[in-house]
Design an enzyme around this catalytic site. Structure first.
Site, short mmCIF file in Angstrom:
data_model
loop_
_atom_site.label_atom_id
_atom_site.label_comp_id
_atom_site.label_asym_id
_atom_site.label_seq_id
_atom_site.Cartn_x
_atom_site.Cartn_y
_atom_site.Cartn_z
N CYS A 56 73.44 111.38 94.87
CA CYS A 56 72.36 110.57 95.46
C CYS A 56 71.04 111.33 95.51
O CYS A 56 70.51 111.68 94.47
CB CYS A 56 72.79 110.04 96.84
SG CYS A 56 71.80 108.62 97.39
N LYS A 70 65.70 98.47 100.17
CA LYS A 70 66.81 99.42 100.10
C LYS A 70 67.94 98.86 99.23
O LYS A 70 68.32 97.70 99.37
CB LYS A 70 67.34 99.70 101.51
CG LYS A 70 68.46 100.73 101.56
CD LYS A 70 68.90 101.00 103.00
CE LYS A 70 69.97 102.06 103.06
NZ LYS A 70 70.41 102.35 104.44
N SER A 88 73.40 103.48 98.64
CA SER A 88 72.63 103.39 99.89
C SER A 88 71.40 104.27 99.75
O SER A 88 71.43 105.46 100.06
CB SER A 88 73.50 103.84 101.08
OG SER A 88 72.74 103.81 102.27
N HIS A 98 77.44 106.62 95.85
CA HIS A 98 78.22 107.40 96.83
C HIS A 98 79.70 107.06 96.69
O HIS A 98 80.31 106.46 97.57
CB HIS A 98 77.76 107.07 98.25
CG HIS A 98 76.52 107.77 98.67
ND1 HIS A 98 76.49 109.12 98.98
CD2 HIS A 98 75.26 107.32 98.85
CE1 HIS A 98 75.27 109.46 99.34
NE2 HIS A 98 74.50 108.39 99.25
N GLU A 135 82.10 108.95 97.01
CA GLU A 135 82.89 109.68 98.00
C GLU A 135 82.98 108.97 99.33
O GLU A 135 83.77 109.37 100.21
CB GLU A 135 82.29 111.08 98.21
CG GLU A 135 81.07 111.16 99.12
CD GLU A 135 79.77 110.66 98.52
OE1 GLU A 135 78.73 110.73 99.21
OE2 GLU A 135 79.77 110.22 97.35
N ARG A 185 74.37 101.21 112.67
CA ARG A 185 73.42 102.18 113.22
C ARG A 185 71.99 101.68 113.10
O ARG A 185 71.21 101.75 114.05
CB ARG A 185 73.58 103.51 112.46
CG ARG A 185 72.60 104.61 112.87
CD ARG A 185 72.49 105.63 111.76
NE ARG A 185 71.92 105.05 110.55
CZ ARG A 185 72.07 105.59 109.33
NH1 ARG A 185 72.79 106.69 109.16
NH2 ARG A 185 71.50 105.01 108.27
#
Length: 312
Positions: A142, A163, A192, A235, A237, A249
């Site tokens: 990333c 985003k 992300s 991502h 992982e 969040r």
């Protein structure tokens, strides 16, 4: 074969509870095997969660892997205890004379800053330069991938209007490359991020090859032909609920954010998550360890040669 990590590291207990084969160093030393030495440069604020995610995908391999953790000495993390960092992390000054089979440089939530505004940028540049002579293969993830492309090749990132957040379908563009060996022609991966690297900029660099991309999410995997430098823009992982936690969040902070796309059943945040990237995540890291770390790396790391100027 197991992943070798300190028995006191929180990831050890978490993975052991998942029946993932982990081994502490004292037991590993009794085996007459040289484990692959992997250095994780963890730039994420959620240090423990990232340690566990990376440890999990590295453990899904028949190879014995010893994971070491590196922190930026020029940055004070705010979301993890000083005791944890002192116990499990080393500084660049402590490792710069050592050599590693592989290195992973994670993402970081600093993508809206110019690279030179990041407080640890100079130190990270030194680590990336070090990786060219002291590490056989480096995987950048990333923001770490964007930073490496800028540092090594001068490729600029671009801020997007919105985003890129969710799980997207990707197609393999170079199926004969060992890194994507065994991949389906179309596979899913989470993204992300607020910035992107554009395909046309990568294509201008003769040393780089695009291995996977998405019509909706853009570039996902690029690498040099030798595999000494690998760039992952998503991502893979991530755990099943990582995007959900990010979404909740940001919602709690009152930020304007849409639910992650193609992630919840029926795109409804009240429903559960569709976990559909795990098998390809395990395959990606297994392929990296096998084809670009284990097989080509010299047994004696003192024989490691630097990366050529063209990235080979």
């Amino acid at each position: 074969m197991p992943l070798i990590i300190p028995q006191e590291l929180p990831a050890y207990r978490a993975l052991e509870n998942e029946n993932v084969f982990v081994m502490h160093r004292a037991r590993a030393m009794r085996q007459d095997i040289r484990p692959l030495r992997i250095l994780l440069v963890n730039l994420m604020p959620t240090k423990i969660a990232t340690e566990t995610q990376i440890a999990r995908v590295l453990a899904n391999s028949p190879l014995q892997v010893e994971l070491r953790l590196l922190r930026m000495d020029s940055h004070e993390p705010a979301h993890v205890s000083g005791a944890h960092m002192e116990a499990f992390y080393r500084t660049f000054a402590e490792v710069r004379s050592e050599r590693y089979d592989g290195m992973i440089i994670t993402g970081a939530p600093v993508e809206m800053l110019d690279y030179e505004q990041v407080d640890y940028w100079d130190e990270l540049c030194a680590v990336m330069d070090y990786s060219k002579t002291n590490v056989y293969s480096t995987m950048h993830i990333c923001w770490g991938a964007q930073a490496a492309l800028y540092h090594h090749y001068g490729i600029q990132k671009h801020v997007m209007d919105k985003k890129r957040f969710g799980v997207f379908a990707h197609r393999v563009t170079r199926p004969k490359n060992p890194l994507v060996r065994g991949f389906d022609e179309v596979f899913y991966a989470p993204h992300s991020r607020h910035t992107e690297i554009r395909r046309e900029d990568v294509d201008k660099v003769s040393a780089l090859r695009v291995l996977a991309e998405s019509d909706e999410a853009g570039l996902h995997i690029a690498a040099t032909d030798s595999g000494r430098q690998i760039f992952i823009f998503g991502h893979m992982e991530y755990d099943k609920y990582t995007l959900r936690d990010e979404y909740e969040r940001d919602m709690a902070k009152g930020l304007a954010i849409d639910p992650p796309k193609n992630y919840f059943f029926d795109d409804d945040p009240a429903k559960d998550v569709i976990f559909r990237w795990r098998s390809h995540a395990n395959l990606l890291f297994s392929n990296w360890l096998n084809y670009y770390v284990y097989q080509p790396t010299p047994y004696d790391l003192r024989q490691l040669h630097g990366v050529d100027e063209d990235g080979a």
